[in-house]
Design an enzyme around this catalytic site. Sequence first.
Site, mmCIF file in Angstrom:
data_model
loop_
_atom_site.group_PDB
_atom_site.id
_atom_site.type_symbol
_atom_site.label_atom_id
_atom_site.label_comp_id
_atom_site.label_asym_id
_atom_site.label_seq_id
_atom_site.Cartn_x
_atom_site.Cartn_y
_atom_site.Cartn_z
ATOM 1 N N SER A 44 -0.525 5.219 -14.899
ATOM 2 C CA SER A 44 -1.395 4.845 -16.085
ATOM 3 C C SER A 44 -1.966 3.497 -16.312
ATOM 4 C CB SER A 44 -0.666 5.578 -17.560
ATOM 5 O OG SER A 44 -0.691 6.950 -17.412
ATOM 6 N N ASN A 50 -5.017 13.284 -11.502
ATOM 7 C CA ASN A 50 -5.471 13.998 -12.843
ATOM 8 C C ASN A 50 -5.143 15.270 -12.870
ATOM 9 O OD1 ASN A 50 -7.204 15.506 -11.066
ATOM 10 N ND2 ASN A 50 -8.272 13.731 -10.437
ATOM 11 N N ASP A 93 0.907 -1.125 0.119
ATOM 12 C CA ASP A 93 -0.023 0.208 -0.239
ATOM 13 C C ASP A 93 0.926 1.198 -0.107
ATOM 14 O OD1 ASP A 93 -1.533 2.132 0.785
ATOM 15 O OD2 ASP A 93 -2.626 1.128 2.285
ATOM 16 N N ILE A 94 0.907 2.034 -0.889
ATOM 17 C CA ILE A 94 1.964 3.015 -1.212
ATOM 18 C C ILE A 94 1.623 4.245 -0.404
ATOM 19 C CG2 ILE A 94 0.328 4.530 -2.927
ATOM 20 C CD1 ILE A 94 3.174 5.003 -4.369
ATOM 21 N N GLY A 137 -8.904 5.324 -7.275
ATOM 22 C CA GLY A 137 -7.668 4.261 -7.320
ATOM 23 C C GLY A 137 -6.571 5.103 -6.526
ATOM 24 N N VAL A 138 -5.137 4.923 -6.917
ATOM 25 C CA VAL A 138 -4.169 5.633 -5.990
ATOM 26 C C VAL A 138 -4.275 6.968 -5.692
ATOM 27 C CG1 VAL A 138 -2.379 6.097 -7.916
ATOM 28 C CG2 VAL A 138 -1.721 5.283 -5.436
ATOM 29 N N ASP A 139 -4.776 7.782 -6.605
ATOM 30 C CA ASP A 139 -4.975 9.206 -6.246
ATOM 31 C C ASP A 139 -6.015 9.452 -5.190
ATOM 32 O OD1 ASP A 139 -5.126 12.030 -6.498
ATOM 33 O OD2 ASP A 139 -6.285 11.968 -8.439
ATOM 34 N N GLY A 145 -4.091 2.116 -14.263
ATOM 35 C CA GLY A 145 -5.386 1.705 -13.663
ATOM 36 C C GLY A 145 -6.324 2.173 -14.647
#
Length: 174
Positions: A122, A24, A10-11, A32-34, A124
């Site tokens: 990119s 974005n 998990d980042i 997602g990760v964002d 995801g």
Amino acid sequence: MATVEIVQADITRLSVDAVVNAANSALAGGGGVDGAIHRAAGPVLDQECRAIRQTRYRSGLPTGAAVETSAGNLPARWVIHTVGPVWDNSGTQDGLLASCYTNCITVADEIGAHSIAFPTISAGAFGYPLDRATRVAVETCTRARTDIVERIVLVAFNAKAERAYRRAVDAVAG
């Protein structure tokens, strides 16, 4: 030259100086990760991103560019935001994807980060093929020129992504 590691993790929980957000262009948080990074970092991240949009990047962060903020409640000190290309099957976006990694490492050098963790940019919602995205990541990070960064962590979001990274490492080494 920095060492490159691959981990499945998990980042938002990694103990590194900087984590990269696959953002974005509006730096507004999303899925997602964002979304995970924005939720884990807390409101300070949203505030800093809004300030960047109101000053430096009024039209949004361009694809391939990178910009830093503090990391709020994350274990990291900084978040480096970059916007990856959306896959369109033309095969022309590899250079833009590579610039995400290169520009993030440059920003990491500028802010004094000795370690940086990247998600699979990119791969995801932006639809980049996983094998291709991991190959670009490995090629770019293993060849990166850096004065400060000593450790680059490529973070796989699942076992499939980790296997793709390992195949990319074998292909680049071979």
